[in-house]
Each structure stands twice: as structure tokens, then as C-alpha cells.
Design a protein around this motif. Structure first.
Motif, mmCIF file in Angstrom:
data_model
loop_
_atom_site.group_PDB
_atom_site.id
_atom_site.type_symbol
_atom_site.label_atom_id
_atom_site.label_comp_id
_atom_site.label_asym_id
_atom_site.label_seq_id
_atom_site.Cartn_x
_atom_site.Cartn_y
_atom_site.Cartn_z
ATOM 1 N N ALA A 62 0.817 -1.215 0.000
ATOM 2 C CA ALA A 62 0.000 0.000 0.000
ATOM 3 C C ALA A 62 0.848 1.262 0.000
ATOM 4 N N ARG A 65 2.016 2.235 -3.455
ATOM 5 C CA ARG A 65 0.997 2.098 -4.488
ATOM 6 C C ARG A 65 0.874 3.331 -5.373
ATOM 7 N N ILE A 91 -5.547 8.758 2.917
ATOM 8 C CA ILE A 91 -5.673 8.241 1.564
ATOM 9 C C ILE A 91 -6.905 8.852 0.882
ATOM 10 N N ARG A 146 -6.756 11.081 -2.560
ATOM 11 C CA ARG A 146 -7.410 10.687 -3.817
ATOM 12 C C ARG A 146 -8.330 11.808 -4.319
ATOM 13 N N ASN A 160 -7.498 4.133 -7.026
ATOM 14 C CA ASN A 160 -8.532 3.972 -6.009
ATOM 15 C C ASN A 160 -9.124 2.561 -5.924
ATOM 16 N N ASP A 183 -7.404 0.619 -3.369
ATOM 17 C CA ASP A 183 -7.729 1.019 -1.998
ATOM 18 C C ASP A 183 -9.018 0.360 -1.527
ATOM 19 N N GLY A 216 -11.066 6.322 0.306
ATOM 20 C CA GLY A 216 -9.808 5.616 0.089
ATOM 21 C C GLY A 216 -9.626 4.466 1.045
ATOM 22 N N GLU A 217 -10.709 4.101 1.759
ATOM 23 C CA GLU A 217 -10.640 3.027 2.760
ATOM 24 C C GLU A 217 -10.998 1.677 2.151
ATOM 25 N N SER A 276 -4.330 -1.134 3.142
ATOM 26 C CA SER A 276 -4.487 0.308 2.994
ATOM 27 C C SER A 276 -4.771 0.962 4.340
#
Length: 576
Positions: free
Chosen positions: A246, A249, A417, A421, A470, A473, A537-538, A570
Motif C-alpha cells: 500500500a 501504491r 488516503i 485521492r 482507487n 484502496d 480511500g478506505e 491500505s
């Protein structure tokens, strides 16, 4: 470190790792020299002395007591010494080699895809359309060769040209979801490589097909090319989810997906050079099709679907990937794709919206910018290739630099994250929307127009550390399917956009193109607004359907087995 005699070979016993490594062999055994059947005694002549046990599969040496070894451990798989040597020769980590080959895969895919955009300007007769006297197009430079503006032998109108340019995406859309599912089930190596190989084959036979069947044959060939290339992004997403941690990434993802910009640069630039220096338009297809075949050979020799199946990955890199990803192979025990949860996921729908906005703007530029340069600005074929490629050079540089920046901001804890994004996706939407509209008002100021298009495409490079990575993620386990859905739906714009441009620009004048760019402005901003509001982003709970009762996104402690650890990577990156 102690040693023991095994099958006439001296073996080291790792007391901490509790393993054997035999000199002259690379076979590894999980073995505990201490226990009920063997206890440590003082060393004698470098040999480990244990009570004698007369069983099958034991170590033995005359004058020494025997060390029992279970048969299943004795028959454990091993690497040939040549593979061990290769693992030491490769200085670059195998995950980086995979990223480089993934970059080259997309680069080849794009050169074969967009080569027609330049070639068609030399295939089609240009005697129709607006003239300088009408004020709809720019004057030809005095130094330009008039032959560059006469075109070729095919009398295809703008609408038919739009259908030809969009036909690639008819096939491209179809194989996205099957490609993602195949990559998740069987691995991304062959799903990716065979798709690129088939595209290369159809590229090579394009000149023959056009001479034989005209526009109809060209449309069929382009559909077949699209079918082959549709597996590219889903297969690469599956490979990256298995190989790339992650915290790397954004950086490596931007490198891989940056192949699209480099492919567009080379496709436009080299097509212009080839068409300028070699009589006829067929050389473009032979050149890029041949490169695709060469890539296939190299990729199949160097790359594998997961670290566990890689025969010459170093033990150091294996240990690192094991620590970061939790597993070195695809999770073959995953439940079936949770379609209901994916298709009703709000962050997933936001991602689809952002993909539509990106693809509309990108396909307008990739497919039709060379036509705008040729038909409106009246660049020569050589200059057309050069100036059409310049915006993508800047886009590639921006995508790589912002990928590194994004990783640093996230791993240092400065942004999450999710925020990262959204931030980079917004930059990639609003900036290009404004600059392409501005270019349409710059008229025939060619230097200004090229500069504005370059700024537009440069800012679009931030899509790659934004929404483009994404899917990894949201669900590392189903990243191939997610990429297939988003890229497949987004690719529908590749069908619509060239046709709309063809219908709206029958005379290819500045005023007609200005309307096209305003439509792009609206699509960019509306889709970006949806992404800002609902994107995430989770890791989503449906990434591990068998753990749906636990909230992965909330960060609750879950007793996740080793082969499912990658599903929360992530989240761990955010906590670092």
C-alpha cells in the motif's frame, strides 16, 4: 550456527529459524533439532549429535547418531541453483520489474490503439470541409508542404471517421469484466500478456485488411483489437494488488499507468516521423505491432502472477512482501465476487463517475486532438505528431512526480488516503476543463493553443495518484473486477466521444470544436463533484465478504488469517 551431515552433504542448522540449508543445494526444511526424539548435545567435529532413530527419511553418517526428518519435509520443493543465482543477479526488486513491464504493457497498448488517430489523417481525402476563406480553419504555414494537406485515397466523411475511431472501444468494453475475473482466478500474467499479443497481431494485419475490405474491414479489425486490449487494466490491477504494498501504491501505480501517456507520446511522435519519411501509411501498424510481439516475449520470461510462484525472487524481497502484504500468493479461497455489494457501494459509484469524467476528456484528446491539429490548426504531418505528443510528455512527468508526492503525504501522515485521492482527482478535473476551453478561444495562435493543451493534459496527470489507483484502496482482493467495472464503463465514453465529435464537427471549424470543448468542461466538473462528495480511500467491508460482520473501514481489530491480511493493507498504511 551448527551443521549436520545430510545425504553426503554438509548442512547448516539455523537454530533461530529452525531450518536446514544444505551447501550444494538450496532445499529448505522446517526442522526442529530439539524435541522428544532429539536433544542438543556438545558438538563433535562440527556435527550435531542426536539419539539414533532407525526410520525412513533420516539423516545418517557412519559413526554418528541419526537425526530424524519427516518425509514430507524431506520432499519439500526447492529452487535450482541457477534460479538462486538469478535471484542474486537482479539488482532491481521483482515488484519494480513487474511495474516497469506493466508500464511497457500499457505503453504498447496505447501506441497500437492511437496510431490510427495520426494515420487516418493521411488515409482520408481532405478535399472536403471548411476553407481559409470561410474563416473556419487556420491558414497553412508558408514553409509547409502542400501535399501534407491533401490526404489519402479513402473518401470517408467525418461521421464515418468517428465510427472507425470509436469502434476500438466496442470490443474494449466487452472484455473488461471477464478479464478482471480471469485475472483474479488464474493470475494476471497470461490474462495480460495474451491480450496484448492478440492486439499486436490485429495491428500487424491492419494494412492488409483495409486494402481488402476498406472501412468495414478496418472497423472489424479495430473491434478485435479492443477485445484483446480490454483485459489490460483489470489484469494489471490484479497483478499490482498481489505485488505492490500500500505504501508504494501511488508511486508504482503512477509509473505503471503512466505508460498511457508515454504510449501516446511515442504513438503520435513516431507515427508522424514514419508517415513523413516512409511513403504510405502501413509502416505505422507494422512498427507498433512488432513492438507488441517483442514485449510479449520479454514479459512472459520475466514476470509472474504472484511472488510465491516467481522462481527467482530474492528471499529478502519475499520477506518484505510477506510482511507488507501478509501473503505471497493469490487468495484462492475467496468467496465469489460480491456483486450486490460492489454495485450498490457509494464509493464505488463515485469512482465510476470520476472515471467517466477522466475518460471523456482523455479520449477526446487522444482520439481527436491529432485531427484538430491537422484539420483546424493546419499543422503538417510531422509537426502534428510532435505537437500532439507534447501534452502527454508533460502529463507523464506530472503523473510520476505527483505519485511520489502522494505517497509521501500519505505515509508521513499529513493527509489520509481518502483526502489524497480527492485532492489529486479534483486538480485533474478542474485544471484541464478550464485550459481546453481556453484553447478554443485562442484561435489560430498556434503556440498559445499548444501551450494551453499542454497545461490541460499535464494537470490531467494527477488523475493517476488520484482516482486511478482507487480500486486498489477499496478492495485489494477484487481490484481486478473493480478496475474492470470502472474502466469498462468509462470506456463507453470512448465509443460516444469520437462519434459525437464527428457529428458535431462536419466542417471541422473552430466554432464547432469550441462546443465540443464546452461539453467536456461540463462533464469534467459534474463527475468530479460526485467524486468529492462520495469517494473513499478506505478498504470496504465487502473486500472480505466472510468478515462482513466486522467493520474493516472503522479499523476494528479483526483476527484475519495470513492469506487475508492484504485486505486491510491500505488501513495499515494510514495508521503508519
Amino acid at each position: 550456527m551448527t551443521s549436520v551431515k545430510m545425504m553426503s552433504k554438509t548442512c547448516d542448522v539455523g537454530e533461530h529459524l529452525r531450518s536446514f540449508r544444505c551447501r550444494g543445494s538450496v532445499k529448505m526444511f522446517n526442522f526442529n533439532p530439539a524435541g522428544t526424539s532429539c536433544e542438543k548435545e556438545p558438538l563433535l567435529s562440527g556435527k550435531l549429535l542426536c539419539p539414533a532413530v532407525d526410520v525412513e527419511g533420516t539423516f545418517s553418517n557412519v559413526g554418528l547418531r541419526e537425526v530424524p526428518l519427516p518425509k514430507e519435509e524431506y520432499e519439500a520443493p526447492y529452487r535450482h541453483r541457477c534460479l538462486e543465482w538469478m535471484s542474486q543477479v537482479f539488482i532491481i526488486p521483482q515488484r519494480v520489474i513487474l511495474a516497469i513491464m506493466g508500464f511497457l504493457a500499457i505503453m504498447n497498448a496505447y501506441t497500437m490503439r492511437i496510431s490510427l488517430s495520426i494515420a487516418i489523417t493521411e488515409m482520408v481525402n481532405k478535399s472536403h470541409g471548411a476553407t481559409e476563406e470561410d474563416g473556419g480553419v487556420c491558414p497553412i504555414d508558408e514553409s509547409a508542404n502542400p501535399d501534407d494537406f491533401t490526404g489519402g485515397e479513402f473518401d470517408w466523411d467525418e461521421e464515418l471517421q468517428g465510427i472507425i475511431l470509436s469502434s476500438f472501444y466496442w470490443g474494449y468494453v466487452i472484455t473488461h469484466i471477464p478479464g478482471g475475473m480471469l485475472a483474479e482466478k488464474f493470475g494476471g500474467k497470461w490474462t495480460l500478456s495474451l491480450g496484448i499479443l492478440s492486439t499486436a497481431f490485429f495491428t500487424l494485419i491492419t494494412p492488409w485488411a483495409v486494402e481488402l475490405g476498406g472501412s468495414t474491414a478496418l472497423i472489424v479489425i479495430r473491434v478485435m483489437m479492443g477485445l484483446g486490449e480490454g483485459t489490460t487494466f483489470p489484469a494489471l490491477s490484479a497483478l499490482m494488488a498481489t505485488w505492490i504494498p500500500a505504501k508504494e501504491r501511488s508511486k508504482l501505480g503512477s509509473l505503471v499507468f503512466g505508460g498511457g501517456q508515454v504510449g501516446t507520446i511515442l504513438g503520435n511522435l513516431l507515427s508522424g516521423v514514419l508517415l513523413h519519411n516512409i511513403e504510405g501509411w502501413s509502416s505505422v501498424f507494422y512498427f507498433f505491432g512488432g513492438l507488441g510481439v517483442l514485449w510479449f516475449v520479454i514479459f512472459t520470461l520475466l514476470c509472474y502472477s504472484d511472488p510465491e510462484s516467481h522462481p527467482f525472487i530474492s528471499e529478502k524481497e519475499k520477506a518484505y512482501l510477506k510482511q507488507e502484504l501478509g501473503t505471497l500468493e493469490r487468495d484462492r479461497t475467496l468467496p465469489p465476487t460480491p456483486w450486490r455489494y460492489i454495485l450498490t457501494s457509494v464509493p464505488m459509484m463515485a469512482l465510476v463517475c470520476a472515471q467517466i469524467g477522466h475518460d471523456w476528456g482523455f479520449f477526446i484528446m487522444v482520439t481527436d486532438l491529432p485531427k484538430y491539429m491537422s484539420d483546424v490548426l493546419r499543422f503538417s504531418i510531422k509537426d502534428n505528431g510532435l505537437y500532439s505528443s507534447l501534452p502527454y510528455l508533460v502529463m507523464w512527468i506530472v503523473s510520476l512526480s505527483t505519485g511520489v508526492l502522494s505517497d509521501w503525504l500519505i505515509t508521513s501522515g499529513r493527509i489520509t488516503i481518502t483526502f489524497g485521492r480527492k485532492l489529486f482527482t479534483t486538480i485533474a478535473s478542474i485544471g484541464p476543463a478550464c485550459f481546453i476551453v481556453g484553447a478554443s478561444y485562442a484561435g489560430c495562435e498556434k503556440a498559445v493553443v499548444v501551450m494551453l493543451f499542454t497545461f490541460a493534459m499535464g494537470l490531467m496527470g494527477t488523475f493517476y495518484p488520484g482516482m486511478k489507483v482507487n480500486p486498489l484502496d477499496l478492495s485489494p482482493n477484487y481490484a481486478g473486477t473493480l478496475m474492470a467495472i470502472t474502466n469498462g464503463i468509462g470506456a463507453i465514453t470512448g465509443i460516444i466521444a469520437p462519434y459525437v465529435v464527428g457529428v458535431m464537427t462536419p466542417n471541422h471549424t473552430l466554432e464547432e470544436w469550441r462546443i465540443v470543448f464546452w461539453i467536456s468542461f461540463a462533464i469534467f466538473n459534474v463527475t468530479n463533484l460526485a467524486y468529492i462528495i462520495w469517494a473513499s480511500g478506505e478498504v470496504q467491508p465487502w473486500n472480505t465478504p466472510h468478515l462482513m460482520n466486522k467493520s474493516v473501514e472503522a479499523g476494528e481489530s479483526i483476527d484475519v488469517p495470513a492469506n487475508a491480511k492484504k485486505s486491510v493493507q491500505s488501513l495499515e498504511a494510514i495508521k503508519q
